[in-house]
Design an enzyme around this catalytic site. Structure first.
Site, PDB file in Angstrom:
ATOM      1  N   LYS A  38      13.691 -19.469  11.807  1.00 42.35           N
ATOM      2  CA  LYS A  38      12.244 -19.279  11.879  1.00 42.35           C
ATOM      3  C   LYS A  38      11.824 -18.103  10.997  1.00 42.35           C
ATOM      4  O   LYS A  38      12.652 -17.315  10.530  1.00 42.35           O
ATOM      5  CB  LYS A  38      11.820 -19.040  13.330  1.00 42.35           C
ATOM      6  CG  LYS A  38      12.391 -17.764  13.943  1.00 42.35           C
ATOM      7  CD  LYS A  38      11.975 -17.615  15.393  1.00 42.35           C
ATOM      8  CE  LYS A  38      12.570 -16.340  15.993  1.00 42.35           C
ATOM      9  NZ  LYS A  38      12.152 -16.141  17.401  1.00 42.35           N
ATOM     10  N   TYR A 264      -3.660   7.635  -2.142  1.00 39.73           N
ATOM     11  CA  TYR A 264      -4.908   7.521  -1.397  1.00 39.73           C
ATOM     12  C   TYR A 264      -5.054   8.609  -0.341  1.00 39.73           C
ATOM     13  O   TYR A 264      -4.084   9.011   0.311  1.00 39.73           O
ATOM     14  CB  TYR A 264      -4.972   6.158  -0.695  1.00 39.73           C
ATOM     15  CG  TYR A 264      -5.272   5.010  -1.635  1.00 39.73           C
ATOM     16  CD1 TYR A 264      -6.396   5.011  -2.451  1.00 39.73           C
ATOM     17  CD2 TYR A 264      -4.421   3.910  -1.684  1.00 39.73           C
ATOM     18  CE1 TYR A 264      -6.671   3.956  -3.296  1.00 39.73           C
ATOM     19  CE2 TYR A 264      -4.691   2.836  -2.519  1.00 39.73           C
ATOM     20  CZ  TYR A 264      -5.817   2.864  -3.327  1.00 39.73           C
ATOM     21  OH  TYR A 264      -6.080   1.810  -4.161  1.00 39.73           O
TER      22      TYR A 264
END
Length: 369
Positions: A38, A264
């Protein structure tokens, strides 16, 4: 050192084979082995891993959702595929691709019976999920008679397995809880088989369960994270080999003066002259912001380069002041010598999270060494 041209996730299929053989050796020869693929095979490549497991002799595969199983069928995978969390809206696709649903509630069993009847199915393979303490999905003891009655009433389905999931199989402090789960599952599966009149396969053990509770392997075991090189215990990790290695390159090097900032929000401010390297990988590639501000680090030319400031969407900046490096040099995020578990630990999380977070835009490269 070797160079890479871009951010790349390298998948070593010989490592996968080693891990499969290691885990297979921990179970009885007649016990079936289910490989969990998965979440893009734990962030790697679903089809590549599934094909290799099929070649190695795995008996079953498991995915979380129907779309993941459809992808495998369209790629030509023939092994039985268990869908662990199917949704009723996808039952038509599930049946069309002969995927096998885990049915976990009265509602979902009734909905699947409707879908199977509408498609004129006979003895369609289903799996019954019991809740023994994880409290996530699953039938309870009160549902056993309902399951048996509904199954015997219809010829369109047949139970091929019943299963459950250990909540803390890696935690020695929760051994009593795990043993109680195993005992509960034995009682539930036994009651179901007595009522049905036949014996579906039983499976409960995940990777840590295979290693810590071999007496509860029943007719099949399931392994996910162990196949990819992680055993939830340091002593086990030493016996496994990480399948995935994430590496990138230095795009640019900057000289950062005292009192200058990087990235940032000026999240890093230098108190002295340093040297930074910008790498083309960021939170859109799976390196979350929690790894910023010096928590996470990459390895460049064998040395640790901490992340400076905030992780950007497509880039990180790292401190290479004490590293002899140049633009184009390789930077290793995780791999055989610096595991994903170690990288994840810097942000107080686990290998599962960093592995499954690796974006599909990151190039995949398959090797056999």
């Amino acid at each position: 050192m070797s160079k890479v041209g871009e951010t790349t996730l390298t998948l070593n299929l010989l490592a996968l084979e080693h891990n499969y053989n290691y885990l297979r050796a921990k179970i009885e020869p007649e016990t079936k082995f289910l490989g969990v693929v998965k979440a893009f095979a734990y962030g790697s490549d679903t089809v590549t891993i599934a094909r290799k497991l099929e070649q190695l002799g795995a008996d079953y595969l498991a995915v979380a959702y129907v779309s993941e199983g459809v992808l495998l069928r369209e790629a030509g995978i023939q092994l039985p595929i268990l869908v662990l969390h199917p949704l009723a809206s996808n039952f038509e696709d599930l049946i069309a691709h002969h995927l096998e649903p885990s049915l976990y509630s009265r509602n979902i069993l009734n909905r699947f019976l409707e879908a199977a009847n509408a498609k004129n199915q006979k003895d369609y393979p289903i799996h019954i999920k019991f809740n023994t303490g994880l409290n996530r999905l699953g039938f309870s003891e009160a549902d056993v008679n309902f399951i048996a009655e509904e199954t015997k009433r219809s010829e369109c389905i047949r139970i091929v397995s019943c299963f459950s999931h250990l909540a803390a199989s890696e935690d020695i402090n929760e051994r009593d809880f795990s043993l109680n789960q195993i005992a509960s599952f034995k009682n539930l599966s036994g009651a179901l088989m007595d009522t049905l009149g036949y014996a579906p396969m039983r499976h409960m053990l995940n990777t840590s369960g295979i290693l810590n509770y071999p007496e509860a392997q029943f007719e099949m075991v399931r392994s996910g994270i162990g196949l990819y090189g992680y055993g939830n215990q340091a002593k086990v990790d030493e016996q496994l080999r990480p399948v995935a290695s994430l590496k990138t390159i230095i795009s640019q090097i900057h000289e950062i003066g005292a009192n200058q900032s990087v990235g940032y929000n000026r999240a890093f401010k230098s108190s002295h002259n340093i040297k930074s390297a910008t790498l083309p990988i960021g939170h859109a590639d799976g390196i979350g912001r929690q790894y910023g501000k010096g928590k996470g680090f990459v390895t460049i030319n064998g040395k640790k380069a901490p992340i400076l400031g905030n992780v950007c969407m497509d880039m990180i900046m790292v401190d290479v002041t004490e590293i002899d490096c140049k633009e184009g040099d390789e930077a290793i995020v995780f791999g055989p010598n610096k595991s994903a578990e170690n990288f994840a630990a810097t942000a107080n999380t686990i290998s599962y999270e960093i592995l499954t977070a690796i974006s599909q835009r990151v190039k995949r490269e398959v090797i056999n060494t």
